[in-house]
Design an enzyme around this catalytic site. Structure first.
Site, PDB file in Angstrom:
ATOM      1  N   GLY A 234       0.814  -1.212   0.000  1.00  0.00           N
ATOM      2  CA  GLY A 234       0.000   0.000   0.000  1.00  0.00           C
ATOM      3  C   GLY A 234       0.849   1.264   0.000  1.00  0.00           C
ATOM      4  N   THR A 464       2.912  -5.604   6.242  1.00  0.00           N
ATOM      5  CA  THR A 464       3.697  -5.041   7.331  1.00  0.00           C
ATOM      6  C   THR A 464       4.002  -6.064   8.420  1.00  0.00           C
ATOM      7  OG1 THR A 464       1.532  -4.282   8.015  1.00  0.00           O
ATOM      8  CG2 THR A 464       2.990  -2.646   7.090  1.00  0.00           C
ATOM      9  N   ILE A 627      10.231  -4.012  20.381  1.00  0.00           N
ATOM     10  CA  ILE A 627      10.155  -4.698  19.093  1.00  0.00           C
ATOM     11  C   ILE A 627       9.410  -6.016  19.288  1.00  0.00           C
ATOM     12  CG2 ILE A 627      11.489  -5.745  17.221  1.00  0.00           C
ATOM     13  CD1 ILE A 627      11.625  -2.667  17.332  1.00  0.00           C
ATOM     14  N   GLN A 636      10.895  -4.368   7.823  1.00  0.00           N
ATOM     15  CA  GLN A 636      10.236  -3.085   7.586  1.00  0.00           C
ATOM     16  C   GLN A 636      11.268  -1.984   7.351  1.00  0.00           C
ATOM     17  OE1 GLN A 636       6.830  -1.805   7.471  1.00  0.00           O
ATOM     18  NE2 GLN A 636       6.824  -3.905   6.753  1.00  0.00           N
ATOM     19  N   LYS A 698       6.389   1.552  19.229  1.00  0.00           N
ATOM     20  CA  LYS A 698       6.268   2.697  18.338  1.00  0.00           C
ATOM     21  C   LYS A 698       6.281   2.124  16.920  1.00  0.00           C
ATOM     22  CE  LYS A 698       9.850   5.012  20.338  1.00  0.00           C
ATOM     23  NZ  LYS A 698      10.671   6.203  20.707  1.00  0.00           N
ATOM     24  N   GLU A 702       7.398   3.645   8.506  1.00  0.00           N
ATOM     25  CA  GLU A 702       7.876   4.774   7.710  1.00  0.00           C
ATOM     26  C   GLU A 702       9.248   5.284   8.115  1.00  0.00           C
ATOM     27  OE1 GLU A 702       3.708   6.868   6.781  1.00  0.00           O
ATOM     28  OE2 GLU A 702       3.949   5.856   8.677  1.00  0.00           O
TER      29      GLU A 702
HETATM   30 MO1  MOS Z   1       1.355   5.167   5.279  1.00  0.00          MO
HETATM   31  S1  MOS Z   1       1.970   6.609   3.952  1.00  0.00           S
HETATM   32  O1  MOS Z   1       0.735   6.081   6.545  1.00  0.00           O
HETATM   33  O2  MOS Z   1       0.351   4.103   4.570  1.00  0.00           O
END
Ligand code: MOS
Length: 735
Positions: A234, A464, A627, A636, A698, A702
């Site tokens: 995505g 993810t 983690i 990731q 956390k 990204e």
């Molecule tokens: Mo992400 S850009 O918050 O799917």
């Protein structure tokens, strides 16, 4: 903590859904079929601005297999999707004849087969009256929206801070449009049964798709079911409910058959959002010793004519990244005749970090202070805006360990000082302070007599690792092995969940599962509250721990009972409990919620004659709190870093200035980082469990991408003495 608990969380176990994916059993939306399925193909505008003057569908309708051609003239009217509380939905398709961007949908052809629909779509004759398109950020006709997200910050007096500075950097940085390109082509299958609608979709947020479809077709939300158990990637492209999703449901209603629509790769460049281009001006002032006196960061980014971007505060990092007393951040949008932008991995922060972290490198050179030393001197020990201690922050450790693993301190800071034959060698670094994101979320957990758990939520796993880490977390919280836990995701019939986005799902869903597990344990204890046969009678969830499929007294491990024993004695097949979690408030906890932090170090090799840039090494040290799975978390970061290399060196969506057409809308022409572009990636996690959510996590998504581009750009400066302030860093800009 028992051995089993330790093994369940943190361990780098393989993905629990891995076998389904590699064996082809995982059902993605484009795998779904129905009896009598028809296929829809989109027709797109060939102008960027103006209006449709005529649509002749007769040739298309005469083609074999064609069932319907839907145009603005015969399309049912549909409502725009409701605001989500996080962002608005894009405008609905085929509702008028006005064209606002090249590639806008102007018709939809439905036929018995995809091939028939594709052939007929070419025969829809559309005539246009062309208007002048506004395609350039500098175009004075472009409408500007100031402070679009209400996130502009003013702290202290940045003008006075600049006046007080010994050294000032004042520079403009630009980043181009980029396009999310998940491998899985977005696909939607829609089937109506009377007024009930079932949709299979590549979405990051099924609940939002359901809300939009319900509003669009004026049916109750409970009559719409959206399924997305697997999504082929995505990167933000699946956060919103795009026109093709609504059109698929519309087509199914019009033809009275289930309909499938699969976007083509070129359509992925115009129909599912893209990263906005930015022009950013950064002014930073510092005293001789490197203490920052002021940061001013202004950004202008692109937006569509009739739609605002998802919140993408480009400059926000400048308000929270460093302990600077005087800060001004300003974001604005400028509307162009472009396809609707939307989030792409690290929205805002990816572009903003490029400007800020390059400007700091420039400042370090102006001051004669080491770039890493400069960041350490201005480290934000507390949250600079909220003036509260961070819920967790191991950024200093990121810097220190990263420098050690990379060999930073061996570097001669002089630009162009390291050369091997025709190769110029450069070292660069960047710091990363990513935003915090957690959303309200629900989950449900069931345990049966065999001591097996079924845990579920409407949330998605877009690759993810959500299935895997939530299985591990559930196992830990319920005292089970991971093979005793089944995870259900991607179905709006399951408890409500927020978007898989903003790197917030693990905190959001993890907190909900944490709550559901406590409630389920309490439900078992409620069942035995007056049970004289139970050694657990009269206890509450706080009095017990869940271990090895049993609940045992916290203060006396010899007193325990298994889930199965309790259910059997009470003649229950299973027991179920729900859990809800809303994010805490900073003022209640007295803590500033921290996102992940990272430090990145890059070594580049630049061909002295040809300007070709090769990334030779990349070291990342990341503080992402606790983690849950060492393997998926590392993956990731690796995946994000590969995206960051693409952002630094390759990625750029090119719009033809004459027509507004995306000129490189294929995987052949839109360059992304491939194996040959990617060196060994060194990834290490540091830090402690975060204190803002009960799971201690956390985001690890990204933060993998952010900071890669400035680290590489700074390394290119060190290698060559050339400062490139415009992404991507292509060789023509070096020569
Ligand atoms: Mo992400 S850009 O918050 O799917």
């Amino acid at each position: 903590m028992t051995t089993i608990e330790r093994a369940a969380v943190g361990a780098g176990i393989d993905r629990v859904d891995g076998w389904q994916k590699v064996s082809g059993r995982a059902q993605y939306s484009n795998d779904v079929t129905y009896p009598g399925l028809a296929h829809a193909v989109l027709v797109r505008s060939t102008i960027a601005a103006g209006r449709i003057t005529g649509i002749d569908t007769s040739r298309a309708e005469a083609e074999p297999g064609v069932v319907a051609v839907v145009t603005p003239d015969n399309a049912p009217r549909v409502q725009r999707g409701p605001d989500t509380g996080l962002w608005s939905q894009p405008p609905q398709p085929l509702q008028h004849r006005t064209i606002v961007h090249h590639g806008q949908y102007v018709a939809l052809v439905v036929a018995d087969t995809a091939e028939q629909a594709t052939a007929a779509a070419r025969l829809v004759d559309v005539t246009y009256e062309r208007a002048d398109a506004v395609l350039d950020l500098d175009d004075p006709r472009a409408v500007t929206v100031e402070n679009p997200y209400g996130t502009d910050q003013t702290r202290g007096d940045s003008a006075a801070g600049l006046t007080a500075a010994d050294v000032i950097v004042d520079a403009e940085y630009t980043t181009p449009d980029e396009t999310n390109n998940p491998m899985g082509l977005f696909a939607t299958v829609a089937a109506w049964d009377g007024d009930r609608l079932t949709v299979h979709d590549a979405t990051q947020w099924p609940d939002s798709t359901r809300a939009t479809l319900a509003a669009a077709f004026s049916v109750p939300e409970r009559d719409v079911r959206v399924l997305a158990p697997f999504v082929g990637g995505g990167f933000g492209a699946g956060l919103r409910v795009w026109p093709h999703v609504v059109l698929t449901a519309m087509a199914a209603r019009v033809v009275g058959r289930p309909v499938k629509l699969v976007l083509t790769r070129p359509q992925m460049f115009t129909g599912i959002g893209h990263r906005t281009a930015t022009v950013q001006r950064v002014r930073i002032g510092a005293r001789r010793d490197g203490t920052l006196t002021a940061i001013e960061h202004h950004s202008v980014q692109t937006a569509a004519v009739d739609d605002d971007n998802l919140p993408e505060p480009v400059t926000a990092v400048s308000a929270v990244g460093y302990a600077c007393p005087n800060v001004t951040t300003r974001d604005s949008l400028r509307r162009l005749n472009i396809p609707v932008p939307s989030s792409m991995r690290g929205p805002g922060d990816a572009q903003g970090h490029f400007a800020l972290e390059c400007a700091l490198d420039e400042l370090a050179y102006s001051l004669g202070v080491d770039p890493l030393e400069l960041r350490l001197r201005n480290h934000a020990d507390e949250h600079p805006q909220l003036r509260l201690p961070w819920s967790s922050k191991a950024l200093r450790e990121c810097y220190e360990l990263g420098a050690e693993r990379f060999g930073w301190w061996n570097r001669d800071p002089t630009p162009r000082s390291a050369r091997r034959g025709d190769t110029l060698i450069g070292y660069g670094m960047a710091g990363v302070s990513f935003f915090w994101f957690q959303q309200p979320c629900d989950a449900r957990a069931t345990i049966d007599r065999d001591g097996r758990a079924f845990v579920r939520s409407a949330a998605t796993d877009i690759g993810t690792g959500t299935y895997t880490v939530m299985t591990q977390l559930s196992a830990e919280r319920l005292g089970l092995r991971v093979d005793q836990v089944r995870m259900g995701l991607g179905d709006t019939d399951l408890p409500a969940a927020p978007p898989q986005g903003g790197s917030g799902m693990t905190a959001s869903l993890g907190s909900a599962i944490h709550a559901a597990a406590i409630n389920l344990i309490q439900a078992f204890l409620d069942l035995v509250a007056d049970d004289i046969a139970s050694p657990l009678r009269g206890l509450t969830a706080a009095d017990v721990v869940a271990v090895d499929g049993r609940l045992q007294r916290r203060d006396d491990p010899s007193i325990s009972e298994s889930y199965g024993q309790i259910l059997e004695r009470h003649d229950r097949p299973d027991l179920t409990a729900d859990g809800s979690a809303v994010p805490a408030k900073p003022e209640e906890l007295g803590l500033a919620p921290a996102g992940p932090f990272a430090a990145r170090f890059a070594e580049v090799h630049v061909d002295a004659d040809l300007g070709r840039i090769h990334v030779a090494r990349l070291v990342s040290v990341v503080d992402a709190g606790r983690i849950l799975n060492a393997k998926t978390a590392r993956s990731q970061i690796i995946g994000g870093t590969v995206g960051g290399i693409g952002m630094a060196l390759l990625e750029e969506t090119v719009t033809d200035p004459a027509t507004g057409r995306i000129a490189n809308a294929t995987f052949g022409d839109y360059l992304i980082a491939v194996n040959a572009d990617v060196p060994d990636l060194d990834v290490t996690f540091v830090g402690a469990p975060d204190r803002f959510n009960p799971v201690g996590v956390k985001g690890v998504g990204e933060v993998g991408l952010i900071g890669v581009a400035p680290a590489i750009a700074n390394a290119v400066f060190h290698a060559t003495g050339r400062r490139i302030r415009d992404l991507p860093l292509t060789l023509d800009k070096l020569l």
